[in-house]
Scaffold this motif. Structure first.
Motif, PDB file in Angstrom:
ATOM      1  N   LEU A 167       0.821  -1.211   0.000  1.00  0.00           N
ATOM      2  CA  LEU A 167       0.000   0.000   0.000  1.00  0.00           C
ATOM      3  C   LEU A 167       0.850   1.254   0.000  1.00  0.00           C
ATOM      4  O   LEU A 167       0.481   2.250  -0.616  1.00  0.00           O
ATOM      5  CB  LEU A 167      -0.936   0.034   1.208  1.00  0.00           C
ATOM      6  N   THR A 168       1.997   1.198   0.676  1.00  0.00           N
ATOM      7  CA  THR A 168       2.828   2.402   0.668  1.00  0.00           C
ATOM      8  C   THR A 168       3.381   2.658  -0.731  1.00  0.00           C
ATOM      9  O   THR A 168       3.772   3.770  -1.050  1.00  0.00           O
ATOM     10  CB  THR A 168       4.026   2.307   1.643  1.00  0.00           C
ATOM     11  N   MET A 226      -8.252   1.393  -3.807  1.00  0.00           N
ATOM     12  CA  MET A 226      -7.749   2.711  -3.441  1.00  0.00           C
ATOM     13  C   MET A 226      -8.877   3.720  -3.359  1.00  0.00           C
ATOM     14  O   MET A 226      -8.881   4.596  -2.490  1.00  0.00           O
ATOM     15  CB  MET A 226      -6.674   3.165  -4.441  1.00  0.00           C
ATOM     16  N   LEU A 232     -10.537   3.138  -0.078  1.00  0.00           N
ATOM     17  CA  LEU A 232      -9.744   3.675   1.020  1.00  0.00           C
ATOM     18  C   LEU A 232      -9.871   5.197   1.068  1.00  0.00           C
ATOM     19  O   LEU A 232      -9.941   5.794   2.141  1.00  0.00           O
ATOM     20  CB  LEU A 232      -8.273   3.268   0.867  1.00  0.00           C
ATOM     21  N   GLY A 233      -9.908   5.828  -0.117  1.00  0.00           N
ATOM     22  CA  GLY A 233     -10.097   7.273  -0.154  1.00  0.00           C
ATOM     23  C   GLY A 233     -11.416   7.660   0.494  1.00  0.00           C
ATOM     24  O   GLY A 233     -11.483   8.610   1.274  1.00  0.00           O
ATOM     25  N   ARG A 293     -11.248   7.233   4.258  1.00  0.00           N
ATOM     26  CA  ARG A 293     -10.500   8.297   4.923  1.00  0.00           C
ATOM     27  C   ARG A 293     -11.299   9.588   4.974  1.00  0.00           C
ATOM     28  O   ARG A 293     -11.271  10.299   5.961  1.00  0.00           O
ATOM     29  CB  ARG A 293      -9.158   8.543   4.226  1.00  0.00           C
ATOM     30  N   ARG A 294     -12.014   9.865   3.904  1.00  0.00           N
ATOM     31  CA  ARG A 294     -12.743  11.130   3.873  1.00  0.00           C
ATOM     32  C   ARG A 294     -14.058  11.049   4.637  1.00  0.00           C
ATOM     33  O   ARG A 294     -14.434  11.990   5.323  1.00  0.00           O
ATOM     34  CB  ARG A 294     -12.994  11.534   2.426  1.00  0.00           C
ATOM     35  N   TYR A 295     -14.793   9.944   4.483  1.00  0.00           N
ATOM     36  CA  TYR A 295     -16.145   9.880   5.039  1.00  0.00           C
ATOM     37  C   TYR A 295     -16.310   8.871   6.172  1.00  0.00           C
ATOM     38  O   TYR A 295     -17.363   8.787   6.766  1.00  0.00           O
ATOM     39  CB  TYR A 295     -17.146   9.524   3.929  1.00  0.00           C
ATOM     40  N   GLU A 314      -3.904  -0.977   5.868  1.00  0.00           N
ATOM     41  CA  GLU A 314      -3.925   0.470   6.125  1.00  0.00           C
ATOM     42  C   GLU A 314      -4.004   0.708   7.625  1.00  0.00           C
ATOM     43  O   GLU A 314      -5.019   1.169   8.155  1.00  0.00           O
ATOM     44  CB  GLU A 314      -5.130   1.132   5.429  1.00  0.00           C
ATOM     45  N   GLY A 356      -2.543   2.910   9.503  1.00  0.00           N
ATOM     46  CA  GLY A 356      -2.683   4.311   9.892  1.00  0.00           C
ATOM     47  C   GLY A 356      -4.130   4.762   9.881  1.00  0.00           C
ATOM     48  O   GLY A 356      -4.591   5.473  10.774  1.00  0.00           O
ATOM     49  N   LEU A 357      -4.875   4.333   8.871  1.00  0.00           N
ATOM     50  CA  LEU A 357      -6.274   4.732   8.785  1.00  0.00           C
ATOM     51  C   LEU A 357      -7.093   4.049   9.876  1.00  0.00           C
ATOM     52  O   LEU A 357      -8.008   4.642  10.443  1.00  0.00           O
ATOM     53  CB  LEU A 357      -6.837   4.391   7.404  1.00  0.00           C
ATOM     54  N   LEU A 391      -6.593   6.084  12.897  1.00  0.00           N
ATOM     55  CA  LEU A 391      -7.323   7.354  12.811  1.00  0.00           C
ATOM     56  C   LEU A 391      -8.795   7.159  13.127  1.00  0.00           C
ATOM     57  O   LEU A 391      -9.378   7.870  13.949  1.00  0.00           O
ATOM     58  CB  LEU A 391      -7.165   7.903  11.389  1.00  0.00           C
TER      59      LEU A 391
END
Lengths: 326, 255, 694
Positions: C379-380, C389, C392-393, C396-398, C481, C483-484, C487
């Protein structure tokens, strides 16, 4: 101040584009309402013959130069800006397109002329020209006056039927030499690249089963194909499908794709954003399927349902086949 | 190549749009702003060019509120510098004429080869920032671009026309280019790299005073379209809908 | 000095040298690995040794092969002294070893186990050469077959040797009845002359010794190394709950695993222990669907790569005698990328993290952790398909994978009366963590609403986080992911902290798993329940009054994250029985349940390279029962996957997928009058079909 309305016509490889006729229809209504003339601005090289399709206008101002044979933003904006400056109309209409949007902002800044874009309809109220424009993907409308003395407007399709802008008759053509210097152009055309030749020409199909994000997986395309073939039509698509490579660009309907006028348009899982819908310049019947009841497509379609496309297709295919045989 | 990418923050159309009390603008109280999709493509295109040709990529945006995360994500994706321009009234929303004037002040003395930005954004009503800025900077502009290559100190861009037709145009540098779509889908950067950028990278800040919005046409009223012109909805389950559709098809002589 | 003892000594030393060298080489390679986490709970570890090594428990999940290996294992343990003796008596002919050489009861045990071993080996040869089960595909078959023959030879030569010694009166085991089998074997040769028997006996000894020494020499190479390493591997195994994935390895800014030496030495020890038995491959849903992932081949590939890279690194450093590799080939090996060249990206993305492989492995080799660690690295590098992807976007946003506004998360509650408590504002006994799919998927809204109604009928005091809820992150961890996940978990925990509640309930097993195993804040966490547990309690206590018994015959599909990961199998079955359903079990039930294919982030990925979806395989399994009217699930993703599968294979008339809550709600209503022709109710028409078909 002049009450004339100018239409900056767009031509690509010798053909006048559809949006030009939409602009002529809009411009005609505006000019008539204001009591001014409808003047077409045509740039090109040995292109006088195109004037014969511009019968809706009162006059054609044709600028002839080799550098204007095909559209390039630098050459065109220099010429148009100079012409507007020398003889400012009440409003100049541009297509909201790959050509119009390249030049209109520049002309506005250089001439200090106010600019409104995404305009769908224009009309005159108490002698004042007014606009209604779309924004936010068609979810919001904005309206107001076109400021005097001169205003620039870009027109999006949908507010007028292009047929209303096509009239027989040859308006008076005045030829101009380019008023601006056309050397040391910063943008030059190298050539064109033809789109991939598809076996299917969606512009000639009477029935289009159009797929969008709601089809979810590439595998599910075969369901759309089955329905299309059961009905004697073809599959078309919105941008996300083509961007993923699931269908060739020859199937893309929309601003950057094909313009179609089918008898039946069946958008499946398509939200109805303006960039796509402007490719459907006319239709007899449109039935939209989308699980989101607030999708803008339902503002355009005549009928709709919020069932899941993937649930509906197998059932619909069977029933269509039964109906055709039984 | 030294590339500047302009990012504009726009309303997220995933949400419901609301009009404010003045009835002339969007209500931004609860509005979520996101980077314009085509600007994200512009950044991706810049990064691709940078990977191919070397140089720097700088991202510039007007500070409309929550822009930091996007800028740090840009750094994590490969941008070299990220700059936010701070000015009064940005959060309340300014039109493109004002935005381009601000950007003109910020960039007029900066050296660069290329400015990339999206061809248009969803809330554009007075043209687009790219061509407006190009005019102010007296630079060439071409929009609706889906590919860029470099040739003899100039660039060659692929411009999209309807019907899938592409025009190849040669553009002298420096220039402003409006991106319709990047050659690849905008990359996803893992959150851990974004978090790291948040710790190690700095966002440069630029203050700007005057904001001149003249040049745009005034908006007298902003409103939501009437729901009455909507489609006739067919209720029921999949069977009932399919039956209704077949009936419509037959009625109109389509099958 | 006589020749024979010299020969034995030389042979033994030679074999020992080869063995030691090979052992050392692998040890050196293992030293390239990272430190392992510290080991605790030694009591548990001893118990594991007893149960899984000496008890061979996991082996018996495949009953016949398990029994065979049980005998081979105990044969090895009990007959080990005979091997030592054979070597010693070869070197020191007059040596008399007490007990091991003379104890009768031990000898009889050894004789009997030798027969058992022979039977097991013959069964093994039958599997290898005739039955050829699918799970051996890709294993080093020749090596496996060879070793079976070697063991067979060791056993038969031992019995022959002992038998003839008894005949000749040279045996130290007296009386002879302590070696009944040997005596039996010997009796076949009793008719031959003494001299001939001496020769045969001697030959048997040399064959026995020779094969043993050959075996010793080849032991560290290939799958039989497990003889040495497996005990350590089981003892040092990871004893954390499987639902708690280890944290992401980090190396100076690089996340996840890029090179093989970034794995821990303990993981490498596991690879050395892999016997290529293929049980993991057998139960893997990805493999069954035609994707390129085989957990077995993954481990074999990692093992082989460790060896080649370790050797190349040694050569590059000028150490070890691997100069034979030479600069060219060594350089080529060093340039090989672990992800991409050794293990293809598609292999890593195919995994659903269903835990079937890790659970099946008799030696506790972990397959999922290496896959996730390598995914973290991929993924990195943006090496994932665009659909993933994009998901994942959106996450992260919603905070959800649907790309819908977080403000619309609770739109499914529209129209429900009474309005469900907002637990951010009002305390409640139970917090219902709804989850993405149950909240946003239009096809699941009805089920989520039904769940709310049933909770209300059961008098449960519950509330929702409404807009503050985010994806719990279970599959984000497993897709790489990390990190996500952190978060979103941070946001969820912050929201949970502000609320007052005593326990949490969820319908989604993925959500359940991460809340229970990975969300503990400061060591404390409120109890988390799956809705089937809550339903069971409510029905048994009478709080949820069942109005009528449904009378359906159903089969229940155990969700991976509820069953295998968290051991909950009975609650849903008891619920079904309590509402009058007869539960018939699919062949693969409980911890053998076949994953629907959605886990590990697969539901967010493009579907490529699949021959038959695991969900379709599963539906066919249910249909083959012949009498299951309903396929009952207890996970929102299962509803989605299986309803889709039923449609795709065109079996809508044969079986229907129901969420358990739908059946419970049905049982809460009074029974409808008996339905005969003309009535469209499923129940009526189905029952009649059943009777007619008999």
């Amino acid at each position: 101040m002049s009450q004339d309305i100018w239409v900056v016509v767009e031509a690509l490889r010798g053909d006048v584009s559809e949006i030009s006729y939409t602009m002529l229809a809009a411009g005609r209504a505006l000019a008539d309402g204001l009591g001014g003339k409808l003047i077409v601005l045509l740039l090109g090289h040995k292109a006088e013959a195109m004037a014969s399709t511009l019968g809706a206008a009162d006059e054609v101002h044709y600028v002839e130069h080799a550098s204007l044979a095909e559209f390039t933003p630098d050459a065109y904006q220099r010429v148009i800006a100079r012409l507007i400056k020398e003889d400012p109309p009440r409003a100049a209409l541009f297509g909201h397109s790959s050509m119009g949007m390249d030049v209109v902002c520049s002309i506005g800044i250089r001439l200090g002329a106010p600019l409104i874009t995404y305009c769908q309809t224009l009309d005159v109220e108490d002698g004042v020209p007014r606009y209604i424009s779309l924004t936010c993907g068609g979810k919001v409308l904005a309206g107001g006056e076109l400021p005097a003395p001169t205003c620039l407007v870009t027109i999006v399709p949908g507010g007028y039927k292009p047929e209303d802008g096509k009239k027989e008759g040859a308006p008076e053509v005045t030829q101009f030499a380019p008023p601006a210097v056309l050397d040391d152009l910063k943008v030059n055309l190298k050539g064109y690249i033809e789109p991939e030749v598809g076996e299917v020409d969606v512009t000639k199909e009477a029935i289009l089963v159009s797929v969008g994000r709601g089809i979810q997986q590439q595998d599910n395309l075969k369901l759309a194909e089955e329905l299309a073939s059961a009905m004697g039509g073809a599959v078309s698509a919105s941008r996300p499908i083509v961007d993923q490579g699931w269908l060739p660009t020859s199937r893309l309907i929309g601003k950057s794709g094909m313009s179609v006028k089918p008898r039946l348009y069946l958008p499946l899982g398509i939200s109805g954003a303006p960039e796509h819908m402007e490719g459907v310049t006319d239709f007899e019947t449109m039935i939209a399927i989308n699980t989101d009841e607030r999708a803008p497509i339902f503002d355009i379609a005549q009928y709709g349902a919020t069932v899941d496309v993937l649930d509906l297709l197998p059932v619909l295919i069977e029933k269509v086949k039964d109906a055709k045989s039984g | 190549m030294h590339i500047i990418v302009l990012i504009k923050f726009v309303p997220d159309l995933v949400e419901e749009m609301e009009i404010d009390d003045s009835r002339t603008a969007l209500d931004r109280t609860f509005m979520r702003l996101i980077p314009s999709e085509q600007d994200e493509h512009a950044l991706e295109q810049a990064l691709l060019l940078n990977e191919r040709l070397g140089g720097t990529v700088s991202v510039v945006t007007l500070d409309t509120g929550d822009v930091d995360e996007t800028l740090f994500t840009a750094v994590a994706s490969g941008a070299d510098r990220v700059i936010k321009i701070i000015g009064e009234g940005f959060e309340a929303g300014i039109n493109n004429h004002a935005a381009s004037a601000v950007l003109y002040e910020a960039l007029k003395d900066v050296g660069f080869d290329l400015i990339l930005t999206g061809t248009q954004a969803v809330d554009d009503l007075d043209g687009s920032v790219g061509p407006l800025l190009a005019a102010r900077l007296d630079l060439p502009y071409v929009g609706y671009i889906t590919g860029i290559t470099q040739e003899d100190g100039k660039i060659v861009v692929r411009k999209e026309y309807p019907g899938g037709l592409i025009a190849e145009m040669e553009v002298s540098l420096p220039a402003v280019i409006g991106i319709q779509a990047a050659e690849e889908a905008p990359r996803y950067v893992v959150t851990s790299l974004v978090m790291e950028a948040m710790k190690t990278a700095t966002i440069e800040e630029l203050d700007v005073e005057a904001v001149d919005g003249s040049g745009a046409v005034g908006i007298e009223r902003m409103y939501l379209p009437e729901p009455s012109e909507r489609a006739e909805m067919i209720d029921g389950d999949v069977d009932q809908v399919a039956d209704a559709l077949v009936a419509l098809f037959q009625e109109r002589g389509l099958i | 000095m006589p020749i024979e003892p010299m020969l034995v000594l030389v042979g033994f030393l030679a074999a020992l040298t080869v063995f030691s060298y090979r052992l050392y080489q692998r040890f050196v390679h293992m030293r390239l690995g990272q430190p392992a986490r510290s080991f605790t709970q030694f009591g548990e570890r001893i118990k594991a040794l007893l149960v899984f090594v000496f008890g061979q428990r996991r082996l018996f999940r495949f009953p016949m092969p398990g029994l065979g290996h049980f005998f081979i294992f105990w044969g090895f343990v009990l007959l080990f002294p005979t091997i030592v003796l054979a070597i010693l008596e070869g070197i020191f002919p007059d040596l008399l070893v007490p007990f091991f050489g003379t104890f009768g009861p031990l000898a009889v045990l050894q004789d009997l186990i030798a027969v058992a071993v022979i039977a097991a080996v013959l069964y093994g040869l039958y599997l290898r050469l005739i039955a050829k089960p699918e799970r051996y595909q890709g294993s080093h078959q020749a090596e496996g077959t060879l070793v079976l023959f070697l063991i067979l030879t060791i056993m038969t030569s031992l019995l022959l040797m002992n038998g003839l010694r008894q005949n000749l009166g040279e045996s130290l085991i007296e009386p002879a009845y302590w070696q009944p089998i040997s005596v039996l074997v010997g009796s076949l040769f009793a008719g031959l002359g003494e001299g001939v028997q001496q020769v045969i006996g001697s030959a048997a000894y040399w064959v026995h010794l020779g094969v043993v020494l050959v075996f010793l020499a080849i032991l560290p190479v290939g799958k039989h190394f497990h003889v040495v390493t497996s005990v350590f591997n089981v003892f040092l195994r990871n004893q954390e709950p499987p639902g708690n994935l280890p944290p992401a390895p980090q190396f100076d800014g690089q996340v996840g695993i890029k090179n093989v030496e970034q794995f821990s030495w303990l993981q490498m020890l596991a690879w050395y222990s892999c016997t290529e038995c293929g049980r993991c491959q057998e139960v893997c849903p990805a493999y069954a669907s035609g994707l390129p992932l085989s957990p077995k081949l993954l481990i074999m590939g990692l093992r082989a790569h460790l060896f080649e890279r370790g050797s190349a690194l040694q050569a590059a450093n000028g150490t070890g005698s691997s100069q034979a590799i030479g600069n060219g080939a060594g350089q080529e090996v060093l340039e090989k990328e672990l992800t991409g060249d050794v293990i293809a990206d598609e292999v890593l993305w195919a995994c659903t993290t269903c835990y079937a492989c890790d659970q099946e492995c008799p030696l506790f080799v972990e397959h999922i952790t290496p896959i996730v660690d390598m995914r973290r690295y991929l993924l990195t590098q943006q090496r994932a398909d665009t659909q993933l992807m994009a998901a994942l976007g959106n996450l992260r946003r919603y905070g959800n994978s649907f790309g819908q506004s977080d403000r619309k998360r609770a739109m499914w509650t529209k129209g429900l009366e009474p309005k469900i408590k907002d637990i951010r504002k009002e305390a409640a006994q139970t917090l219902w963590f709804v989850g993405d799919y149950a909240s946003y998927s239009p096809a699941l809204t009805a089920i989520t609403q039904a769940t709310a109604r049933v909770f209300q009928k059961a008098g449960i005091d519950f509330g929702l986080l409404y807009d503050a809820e985010r994806n719990a992150g279970n599959d984000l961890r497993r897709v790489g992911e990390e990190g996500l996940f952190e978060l979103l978990a941070m946001k969820n925990k912050a929201a949970l902290d502000k609320c007052e509640f005593a326990d949490i309930v969820t319908t989604d097993p993925h959500t359940y798993n991460t809340l229970v195993n990975e969300y503990a804040a400061n060591g404390k966490s409120p109890p988390v329940y799956h809705y089937t547990e809550v339903l069971e309690r409510a029905i048994i206590s009478g709080q949820l009054p069942i109005q009528h018994q449904l009378g359906y015959t159903v089969t229940f599909h155990d969700p991976c994250y509820l069953g295998r990961y968290n051991g909950i199998y009975d609650a849903p079955r008891r619920v079904l029985e309590a509402i009058g359903c007869r539960v018939v079990e699919m062949p693969r039930n409980r911890d053998r349940s076949l994953c629907c294919g959605a886990g590990g982030g697969r539901i967010w990925m493009e579907e490529k390279g699949i021959n038959e979806r695991p969900s379709e395989i599963r539906i066919r399994e249910a249909i083959s029962l012949g009498n299951a009217q309903y396929f009952v699930v207890a996970c929102p993703k299962d509803v989605t996957m299986y309803r889709d599968a039923v449609k795709t294979i065109g079996q809508e008339g044969t079986i229907e997928v129901k969420d358990i809550i739908e059946l419970v709600e049905e049982a809460l209503l009074a029974a409808s009058p008996v339905l005969l022709e003309g009535d469209e109710s499923r129940t009526g028409s189905r029952l009649i079909e059943q009777e007619v078909d008999g």
